[in-house]
Design an enzyme around this catalytic site. Structure first.
Site, mmCIF file in Angstrom:
data_model
loop_
_atom_site.group_PDB
_atom_site.id
_atom_site.type_symbol
_atom_site.label_atom_id
_atom_site.label_comp_id
_atom_site.label_asym_id
_atom_site.label_seq_id
_atom_site.Cartn_x
_atom_site.Cartn_y
_atom_site.Cartn_z
ATOM 1 N N HIS A 36 -4.597 -132.634 -41.216
ATOM 2 C CA HIS A 36 -3.450 -132.323 -42.065
ATOM 3 C C HIS A 36 -3.809 -131.091 -42.896
ATOM 4 O O HIS A 36 -4.979 -130.836 -43.187
ATOM 5 C CB HIS A 36 -3.187 -133.531 -42.974
ATOM 6 C CG HIS A 36 -1.914 -133.463 -43.761
ATOM 7 N ND1 HIS A 36 -1.796 -132.715 -44.916
ATOM 8 C CD2 HIS A 36 -0.716 -134.070 -43.586
ATOM 9 C CE1 HIS A 36 -0.582 -132.870 -45.420
ATOM 10 N NE2 HIS A 36 0.102 -133.689 -44.626
ATOM 11 N N ASP A 78 -10.324 -137.982 -44.692
ATOM 12 C CA ASP A 78 -8.924 -138.060 -45.092
ATOM 13 C C ASP A 78 -8.388 -139.395 -44.592
ATOM 14 O O ASP A 78 -8.137 -139.570 -43.406
ATOM 15 C CB ASP A 78 -8.146 -136.887 -44.481
ATOM 16 C CG ASP A 78 -6.646 -136.975 -44.706
ATOM 17 O OD1 ASP A 78 -6.179 -137.985 -45.271
ATOM 18 O OD2 ASP A 78 -5.935 -136.043 -44.289
ATOM 19 N N GLN A 82 -3.773 -141.830 -43.524
ATOM 20 C CA GLN A 82 -3.172 -142.660 -42.471
ATOM 21 C C GLN A 82 -4.103 -143.789 -42.031
ATOM 22 O O GLN A 82 -3.740 -144.575 -41.159
ATOM 23 C CB GLN A 82 -2.817 -141.784 -41.258
ATOM 24 C CG GLN A 82 -1.910 -140.618 -41.556
ATOM 25 C CD GLN A 82 -0.530 -141.035 -42.036
ATOM 26 O OE1 GLN A 82 -0.076 -142.158 -41.789
ATOM 27 N NE2 GLN A 82 0.155 -140.141 -42.737
ATOM 28 N N LYS A 107 1.765 -144.355 -49.162
ATOM 29 C CA LYS A 107 1.811 -144.617 -47.723
ATOM 30 C C LYS A 107 1.434 -146.060 -47.383
ATOM 31 O O LYS A 107 1.422 -146.440 -46.209
ATOM 32 C CB LYS A 107 0.900 -143.642 -46.975
ATOM 33 C CG LYS A 107 1.337 -142.179 -47.090
ATOM 34 C CD LYS A 107 0.408 -141.253 -46.322
ATOM 35 C CE LYS A 107 0.714 -139.787 -46.613
ATOM 36 N NZ LYS A 107 1.991 -139.351 -46.021
ATOM 37 N N CYS A 157 2.924 -130.892 -41.289
ATOM 38 C CA CYS A 157 1.788 -130.330 -42.037
ATOM 39 C C CYS A 157 0.535 -130.299 -41.157
ATOM 40 O O CYS A 157 -0.573 -130.633 -41.609
ATOM 41 C CB CYS A 157 1.523 -131.124 -43.311
ATOM 42 S SG CYS A 157 2.809 -130.942 -44.545
#
Length: 407
Positions: A121, A198, A201, A224, A361
């Site tokens: 991302h 990251d 997700q 999220k 993104c």
């Protein structure tokens, strides 16, 4: 808790959009919120709204207990060893920027290497670009297999003596690829590099144990995973965080302020300048409680089943290309021949179906895929196979519509 009981916890799923029952397939952008989270935030503002840490009155104590109680919930959620390793931020983006600016710029030198992947991302690319510009370090991108996965042989070849930081997504927001973070961490540490993950997700969908993964930093966002917007988390190993300087300065994060010099509080508060995100943290704590009440075993198996079902059903739509590996998280990204993704999303919206369209993104990944943009359906615990069927029906209508328009 069965799927219908879970769905009843999300009031927005009762909404009608353009005359159709809402089918929300955009949870990778932001998830919907259960009643438990909405009510917990409402309770804070109605019953004990106050600033934290500073006051000795009852409301201040209640707010502090709620805020710091949420930190303990996050610690347990990530299986971190100490609450000192849990820093509240505005989200994944802020968390990664803190690492890039504080750890990165203090530890990178000219010709050092930062290793990334094409599937990152933008929030896990741009901070490293800026750190490289300021320090003279170089960015190095791992190649990807044809299906959008990483080869450990390629990781071993790319990560070497010059590597100081490996920055990788836990789960791709486009491909659904689940990266082998633990194995990558072992390779990074064998070369005296740190790994930054990251988890935007990852944390909502996969049980995360930061000690088992042995990651040095892990970042994720509350919104999220059923929590409110504006709250996120940076996990960092205590030894690393202790040696890092804050990047925001002001009230709350100080120990002593003189006219010309100041000192900082201990972890984690030295990284939380100003009035913190109190309601957001309390809401995130409620979201973690909700996730725990469902159970990650159920969440993971349900999303895996939905993704597999979607791959099977959507592959029967003529002219539709699906991107990413067979084994994936609950994300299915696709294009329809000769129909722009924005047009796909617009027609689906007219049927009450919410999907994402654009570059997500992830422009370097779009270039790697040789497309300008894609459409994306992303699932969470509240989605059903019936909604996947409605998506397939909507895509068939989309094809028919544009076939008639251009006939």
């Amino acid at each position: 808790m069965d799927i219908q009981e879970i769905r009843r916890q999300f009031p927005i799923l009762n909404e009608q959009v353009n005359g159709h029952p809402l089918v929300y397939l955009d949870s990778a952008a932001t998830s919907q919120k259960p009643l438990a989270v909405i009510e917990k935030i409402d309770e804070y503002y109605k019953k004990y709204n106050s600033n934290v840490h500073r006051g000795v009155h009852t409301l201040g104590s209640m707010a502090t207990d709620g805020y710091e109680g949420a930190r303990e919930k996050v610690r347990n959620f990530l299986h971190a060893s100490s609450v000192e390793e849990i820093i509240f931020t505005r989200g994944t983006t802020t968390s990664i920027n803190i690492v890039a600016q504080s750890y990165g710029e203090a530890n990178l030198q000219e010709d050092d290497e930062i290793v990334l992947t094409y599937m990152e991302h933008h929030s896990n690319i741009i901070p490293w670009q800026q750190a490289a510009k300021r320090t003279g370090a170089k960015l190095k991108y791992l190649p990807m297999n044809e299906d959008g996965t990483l080869s450990m042989a390629d990781v071993k070849e790319a990560v070497g003596p010059k590597t100081k930081i490996v920055a990788v997504t836990h789960v791709s927001n486009v491909l659904g690829t689940i990266n082998p973070v633990k194995e990558i961490a072992e390779i990074a540490h064998a070369n005296d590099a740190v790994i930054v993950v990251d988890g935007a997700q990852g944390a909502p969908h996969i049980k995360v144990d930061v000690q088992e993964l042995d990651c040095d930093f892990y970042a994720f966002s509350g919104h999220k995973m059923g929590g409110p917007t504006g709250i996120g988390v940076l996990y960092g190993k205590k030894a690393l965080l202790n040696n890092m300087e804050p990047v925001e300065f002001g009230g709350e994060m100080i120990d002593f302020v003189g006219l010309y010099e100041s000192t900082w509080k201990e972890l984690p508060w030295k990284f939380e300048g100003g009035t913190p995100i109190i309601a957001g943290a309390i809401g995130l704590g409620a979201a973690i409680d909700f996730i725990n009440s469902v159970g990650f075993d159920i969440i993971e198996s349900h999303e895996k089943e939905l993704a597999g079902y979607a791959m099977e059903v959507l592959s029967n739509v003529d002219g539709l290309t699906i991107y990413g590996p067979k084994e994936r998280a609950g994300v299915v990204t696709f294009n329809i021949d000769d129909v722009h993704p924005h047009d796909v999303a617009t027609v689906l919206d007219s049927e009450g179906i919410a999907v994402r369209a654009g570059h997500h993104c992830a422009q370097p990944l779009m270039k790697w895929l040789d497309v300008s943009s894609t459409a994306r359906a992303s699932f969470y615990i509240y989605n059903t196979k019936e909604e996947v069927d409605r998506l397939a029906e909507g895509l068939i209508k989309t094809k028919e519509y544009f076939g008639d328009v251009f006939a």
